[in-house]
Design an enzyme around this catalytic site. Structure first.
Site, mmCIF file in Angstrom:
data_model
loop_
_atom_site.group_PDB
_atom_site.id
_atom_site.type_symbol
_atom_site.label_atom_id
_atom_site.label_comp_id
_atom_site.label_asym_id
_atom_site.label_seq_id
_atom_site.Cartn_x
_atom_site.Cartn_y
_atom_site.Cartn_z
ATOM 1 N N LYS A 23 0.829 -1.130 -0.130
ATOM 2 C CA LYS A 23 0.193 -0.026 0.176
ATOM 3 C C LYS A 23 0.942 1.214 0.069
ATOM 4 C CE LYS A 23 -1.804 1.644 3.788
ATOM 5 N NZ LYS A 23 -1.500 3.142 4.418
ATOM 6 N N ASN A 24 1.964 1.142 0.979
ATOM 7 C CA ASN A 24 2.477 2.550 1.061
ATOM 8 C C ASN A 24 3.759 2.669 -0.061
ATOM 9 O OD1 ASN A 24 1.105 3.186 3.207
ATOM 10 N ND2 ASN A 24 2.397 2.723 4.858
ATOM 11 N N ARG A 98 -4.399 10.910 4.354
ATOM 12 C CA ARG A 98 -3.438 12.033 4.453
ATOM 13 C C ARG A 98 -2.250 12.072 3.193
ATOM 14 N NH1 ARG A 98 -2.601 14.524 9.202
ATOM 15 N NH2 ARG A 98 -0.351 14.708 8.574
ATOM 16 N N CYS A 122 -5.166 13.147 13.252
ATOM 17 C CA CYS A 122 -5.660 11.840 12.701
ATOM 18 C C CYS A 122 -5.457 11.042 13.965
ATOM 19 C CB CYS A 122 -4.993 11.405 11.611
ATOM 20 S SG CYS A 122 -3.419 10.556 11.750
ATOM 21 N N ARG A 127 0.603 14.925 13.603
ATOM 22 C CA ARG A 127 1.183 14.671 12.162
ATOM 23 C C ARG A 127 1.539 16.042 11.508
ATOM 24 N NH1 ARG A 127 -1.461 9.459 9.720
ATOM 25 N NH2 ARG A 127 0.776 9.307 8.449
ATOM 26 N N PRO A 128 2.166 16.839 11.653
ATOM 27 C CA PRO A 128 2.324 18.204 11.137
ATOM 28 C C PRO A 128 2.952 18.248 9.772
ATOM 29 C CG PRO A 128 4.082 17.652 12.852
ATOM 30 C CD PRO A 128 3.291 16.525 12.969
ATOM 31 N N ASP A 130 5.092 20.799 8.649
ATOM 32 C CA ASP A 130 5.898 21.942 8.757
ATOM 33 C C ASP A 130 7.257 21.608 7.729
ATOM 34 O OD1 ASP A 130 6.747 19.846 10.490
ATOM 35 O OD2 ASP A 130 7.794 20.957 11.821
ATOM 36 N N SER A 169 11.365 11.522 7.732
ATOM 37 C CA SER A 169 9.975 11.400 7.499
ATOM 38 C C SER A 169 9.961 10.783 5.936
ATOM 39 C CB SER A 169 9.442 12.636 7.555
ATOM 40 O OG SER A 169 8.024 12.620 6.509
ATOM 41 N N VAL A 170 8.931 9.516 6.004
ATOM 42 C CA VAL A 170 8.856 8.762 4.764
ATOM 43 C C VAL A 170 8.064 9.795 3.812
ATOM 44 C CG1 VAL A 170 7.842 7.049 3.818
ATOM 45 C CG2 VAL A 170 8.687 6.824 6.256
ATOM 46 N N ASP A 312 4.179 0.654 12.060
ATOM 47 C CA ASP A 312 2.815 -0.003 11.541
ATOM 48 C C ASP A 312 2.716 -1.420 12.053
ATOM 49 O OD1 ASP A 312 2.355 2.702 10.217
ATOM 50 O OD2 ASP A 312 3.130 1.829 8.312
ATOM 51 N N ILE A 334 7.430 6.926 16.840
ATOM 52 C CA ILE A 334 7.063 8.051 15.712
ATOM 53 C C ILE A 334 5.939 8.723 15.641
ATOM 54 C CG2 ILE A 334 6.781 7.596 13.178
ATOM 55 C CD1 ILE A 334 9.392 6.252 14.026
ATOM 56 N N ARG A 404 -8.826 -0.186 4.213
ATOM 57 C CA ARG A 404 -8.063 0.632 3.814
ATOM 58 C C ARG A 404 -6.702 0.244 3.523
ATOM 59 N NH1 ARG A 404 -7.240 6.205 6.992
ATOM 60 N NH2 ARG A 404 -5.964 6.354 5.141
#
Ligand code: EPZ
Length: 425
Positions: A23-24, A98, A122, A127-128, A130, A169-170, A312, A334, A404
């Site tokens: 999925k990711n 997202r 969420c 989960r910013p 910036d 960050s991924v 995850d 995380i 999902r």
């Protein structure tokens, strides 16, 4: 009416499971297809509601999308976006998923303008965004945040950028790769995410004509090119799905073979499962997982960016530790609120106390059945696993979270002997 899942537990899992595409990896790779006018063909895309949500969004932006029905086991979808017709990603879509926020990259690059909803909070944390905003600004994009939307525009080509991430960050690494591939000159991202999904996206972009090197390490270099071309790509297997089934057998006992996996991507999990008392043998695209007794050794874990323990899989691993023979600590590094499953696991009889970012788990001998509610995607998997081991009938509600991200999970479990049914509430 909503679906629920009913499970009659306390049965070992025995059989073979074919792992679906990731999925990711699918989500950013599908979005990357918006960067070119030409046709992009992607196969092994999993059948998930997140994928359908993204397809709807991409269609609304101007993508022509065709599902090739001829391949029975590998869903192949082709994407052609001759022109970007619309530059808005609405609150409804971004709130639902997202990852939709990442369309900002192709919109800015090809349309020069974008209006994308701010994702908002969420279930798993604040989960910013910036880091995204700072990259956009530094690449020369004009930003205006109003009425819950990011309004972005640029007149000239994106400027190249030398950027150092505060945290690997991924999503930000994906975003940077897409933007920098078409920027003017050479860009570098330091402290980049090393997740296999980042490697997959970079490989895909390179097939499209990008010039990316160093992906899979912390420093990635990107030589900007004038435009990208069409390509064919096959989505790699879902390491989180594979890990989830490996944990499930470790909880229920039994013997399963996972086909079409990349064992190297879940090496740490394999080692930990072995320490807990599960037997694992691997070959190139296969893992055999066997649990032939009832003793689960308690182990402490701490989530971390790849190659560390994936956030995850934290919820699923907690289910296993809740049946451990001693105490264990699970620290979530995380996301600050990814413990919604704790209260639900307690309904099965788990003994877990939360203190800040750490869960202290005292193993119990067995779970009782219970009605529970899924709170987010991976949490739902942890509840399914718990129900599979509990004596009697459990029900899991709000399984739209599950749909999902897990492709046909109940069919896959059923084929291994689980008593699991999807029903209308
Ligand atoms: C991706 O989310 C995955 N989603 C998540 O999977 C996964 O849990 C996460 O990576 C971590 O591995 C997809 O790939 C679609 P991050 P992402 O940016 O990219 C902070 C699942 O269940 N941060 O790596 O959004 C952030 O708050 C999902 O499949 C900032 O501070 O995660 C977090 O603490 C859930 N500022 C940390 O970085 C920013 O601008 C890592 O998040 C961006 C992020």
């Amino acid at each position: 009416v909503m679906d629920l899942i009913e499970i009659i537990g306390n049965k070992p899992l025995e059989g073979k499971i074919k792992i679906s595409g990731s999925k990711n990896a699918s989500l950013p790779i599908m979005i990357a297809s918006l960067l070119t006018k030409e046709k992009v063909e992607i196969d092994n895309i999993p059948n998930l509601s997140d994928v359908s949500t993204l397809i709807d969004l991409m269609k609304s932006l101007g993508a022509d999308i065709e599902l090739d029905q001829s391949l029975k086991f590998k869903r192949k979808i082709s994407f052609t976006t001759r022109e970007i017709l619309h530059s808005e990603a609405s609150y409804d879509l971004v709130r639902k998923m997202r990852a939709s926020f990442w369309v900002l990259a192709p919109l800015i690059v090809r349309y020069g303008e974008a209006k994308v909803s701010l994702p908002g909070g969420c279930a798993i944390g604040i989960r910013p965004i910036d880091f995204y905003l700072s990259i956009l600004k530094k690449m020369g994009v004009k930003l205006d945040l109003k009425e819950g939307y990011v309004h972005a525009s640029i007149k000239n080509r994106l400027k190249s950028l030398n950027f150092s991430l505060d945290f690997p960050s991924v999503g930000v690494t994906h975003f940077f790769l897409m933007m920098a591939s078409l920027a003017d000159g050479k860009s570098i991202i330091k402290n980049a995410a090393r997740e296999p999904e980042v490697v997959a996206l970079a490989d895909m972009l390179n097939k499209m004509g990008a010039k990316i090197t160093g992906h899979g390490t912390s420093t990635i270099s990107i030589d900007g090119v004038g435009n990208l071309n069409g390509a064919k790509f096959s989505i790699p297997p879902d390491r989180i799905e594979a890990g989830t089934f490996a944990i499930a057998v470790s909880v229920t006992g039994g013997n399963i073979s996972l086909d079409g996996v990349n064992p190297n991507e879940i090496l740490l999990l394999s080692n930990l499962l072995q320490q807990s008392g599960t037997k694992i043998t691997t070959s190139k695209n296969q893992m055999k997982i066997k649990k032939d007794n009832h003793i689960i050794n308690s182990i402490d874990i701490s989530t971390a960016p790849y190659p560390g323990f994936p956030t995850d899989l934290q919820a699923q691993f907690m289910t296993l530790m809740a049946l451990g023979n001693g105490k264990s600590y699970i620290k979530e590094n995380i996301f600050e609120n990814r413990f919604m499953h704790v209260q639900e696991l307690a309904r099965f009889g788990a003994n877990i106390k939360l203190k800040g970012d750490t869960a202290l788990i005292k193993g119990v001998k067995e779970f009782n059945s219970a009605p529970v509610m899924a709170t987010d995607l991976r949490a739902s998997a942890s509840l399914i696993i718990a129900a599979l081991s509990a004596k009697g009938k459990s029900t899991i509600r709000r399984i739209y979270h599950l749909d999902r991200g897990f492709d046909k999970i109940e069919n896959k479990l059923k084929s291994c002997g689980a008593k699991i049914e999807r029903k209308r509430d």
